[in-house]
Enzyme design. Structure first.
Site, PDB file in Angstrom:
ATOM      1  N   CYS A   1     -48.938  -3.123   5.148  1.00 10.26           N
ATOM      2  CA  CYS A   1     -47.944  -2.909   4.086  1.00 10.26           C
ATOM      3  C   CYS A   1     -46.507  -2.991   4.590  1.00 10.26           C
ATOM      4  O   CYS A   1     -45.632  -3.557   3.931  1.00 10.26           O
ATOM      5  CB  CYS A   1     -48.203  -1.595   3.375  1.00 10.26           C
ATOM      6  SG  CYS A   1     -48.445  -0.168   4.433  1.00 10.26           S
TER       7      CYS A   1
ATOM      8  N   ASP B   1     -44.620  -2.531  -4.663  1.00  5.92           N
ATOM      9  CA  ASP B   1     -45.750  -2.024  -3.880  1.00  5.92           C
ATOM     10  C   ASP B   1     -46.434  -3.160  -3.131  1.00  5.92           C
ATOM     11  O   ASP B   1     -47.032  -4.049  -3.750  1.00  5.92           O
ATOM     12  CB  ASP B   1     -46.742  -1.333  -4.816  1.00  5.92           C
ATOM     13  CG  ASP B   1     -47.740  -0.473  -4.075  1.00  5.92           C
ATOM     14  OD1 ASP B   1     -48.021  -0.779  -2.901  1.00  5.92           O
ATOM     15  OD2 ASP B   1     -48.246   0.496  -4.666  1.00  5.92           O
TER      16      ASP B   1
ATOM     17  N   HIS C   1     -49.141  -3.101  -1.518  1.00  4.06           N
ATOM     18  CA  HIS C   1     -50.583  -2.903  -1.422  1.00  4.06           C
ATOM     19  C   HIS C   1     -51.360  -3.718  -2.452  1.00  4.06           C
ATOM     20  O   HIS C   1     -52.591  -3.669  -2.483  1.00  4.06           O
ATOM     21  CB  HIS C   1     -50.918  -1.414  -1.577  1.00  4.06           C
ATOM     22  CG  HIS C   1     -50.215  -0.542  -0.575  1.00  4.06           C
ATOM     23  ND1 HIS C   1     -49.001   0.058  -0.852  1.00  4.06           N
ATOM     24  CD2 HIS C   1     -50.531  -0.192   0.686  1.00  4.06           C
ATOM     25  CE1 HIS C   1     -48.610   0.760   0.212  1.00  4.06           C
ATOM     26  NE2 HIS C   1     -49.521   0.626   1.150  1.00  4.06           N
TER      27      HIS C   1
END
Length: 362
Positions: A195, A319, A321
């Site tokens: 990440c 994000d 992810h």
């Protein structure tokens, strides 16, 4: 309301050959230059314009394009003896400086690098009354039309269209273009460990899109090798699945781009409620994406919505992810890019924020 027509002249070749004969009176000597000129004209017309009028508009745009090419040749010829580069064909670039509100087309000699075009850029900034501390006319900052994007390329500016929700809040957000880099892109399965690498890629894409650097967005391997080269990691780090954090992100930015970063630390997610003013200032002045790492997770902050009177604060989070396809509706609809409150952050985690500082240059 205006509609921009990017005319590619598909019914004729985009390349037109011209021969320029530079005649010298003495002894009849002459120099002949034969080259191809790339014709890429841009016309701006009102959406209610009649089709019958478009031909004349496009012809006028073509003539202005050729006039720019002529001026480029004449300037190169004038400065030929003082230049380290041979006379070469000019290439057109279309720019859209946000302060202008309209396109600006510029011709640059194809073999002359951006580092040799500082004077030309300064003149453009002065003529258009633009800031003298950020690059708007480097090649990398040229406007990209929808047809210029390769298939399956990372999406850009996926936060656009999201509505802030803080009552009487003031939004301060990233300025410019970035690419959304997330898990499992580029045929790399980095779920569970990559990440921060993806957040770094997003940040570097911002510097590249804005023309601050020509450095390509690095791969995981290149990021790891960079950290080994500067002595931060052992050689065994290359090829591993080890995490990196905000400090490593700042090291890579400095080593790869020469960009310095400010590190902001808080002892828990709850304390992030106190950084609204500082982050708002960062986005107003620097405008760069911010990487935040805490626990085993990393995210990218693209902006804040902050009410300085009540202290209410929300973060615009990108994000890394996400593991799906390049689908904007899914990204926004499922909250992979969206406004999050302070409760989004873990109360038990220690957080470091990496705030990249924008170089002051043209």
């Amino acid at each position: 309301m205006s509609l921009f027509f990017h005319h590619a002249f598909h019914y004729v070749s985009r390349f037109i050959s011209f021969c320029f004969l530079l005649l010298f009176i003495s002894l009849g000597n002459y120099t002949c230059l034969k080259t191809h000129i790339k014709v890429d004209s841009l016309s701006v017309v009102h959406r209610n314009s009649k089709v019958v009028h478009l031909y004349a508009v496009l012809v006028d745009s073509l003539l202005r394009n050729l006039k720019l090419a002529e001026n480029s040749f004449l300037q190169q010829i004038t400065n030929f003896e003082d230049s380290a580069f041979a006379i070469c064909a000019p290439e057109p670039y279309h720019f859209f400086p946000p302060e202008c509100g309209h396109f600006v087309t510029v011709m640059y000699p194809e073999k002359k690098p951006d580092s040799e075009l500082d004077m030309e850029r300064r003149l453009l900034h002065r003529f258009l009354v633009l800031p003298q501390d950020r690059p708007y006319f480097r090649r990398a900052a040229a406007h990209l039309f929808s047809s210029d994007f390769p298939a399956n390329a990372p999406l850009i500016n996926v936060h656009e269209g999201l509505i802030p929700t803080v009552k009487d809040g003031e939004v301060s957000a990233v300025k410019g273009i970035y690419s959304y880099h997330h898990y499992c892109q580029d045929s790399v399965d980095d779920s569970g460990w990559g990440c921060a690498y993806r957040s770094l890629q997003t940040i570097i894409s911002w510097f590249k899109w804005q023309g601050y650097t020509e450095h390509p967005v690095p791969t995981h391997h290149e990021i790891q090798q960079c950290l080994v080269n500067i002595g931060d990691k052992p050689s065994s780090f290359v090829g591993s699945r080890q995490w990196i954090g905000s400090t490593e992100v700042s090291f890579c930015l400095e080593s790869m781009l020469g960009v310095t970063s400010k590190i902001l630390s808080v002892s828990s997610g709850e304390e992030l409620s106190n950084v609204g003013g500082e982050l708002a200032y960062h986005f107003r002045i620097e405008g760069t994406p911010v990487m935040i790492g805490g626990g085993v997770l990393a995210h990218t902050i693209l902006g804040v919505d902050f009410n300085k009177n009540t202290g209410e604060l929300k973060f615009l989070i990108l994000d890394p992810h996400y593991t799906g396809s390049e689908d904007l509706q899914v990204m926004q609809g499922k909250g992979w890019c969206g406004w999050k409150g302070v409760s989004f952050w873990s109360k038990a985690a220690y957080y470091n924020l990496c705030l990249p500082q924008r170089p002051r240059c043209l």
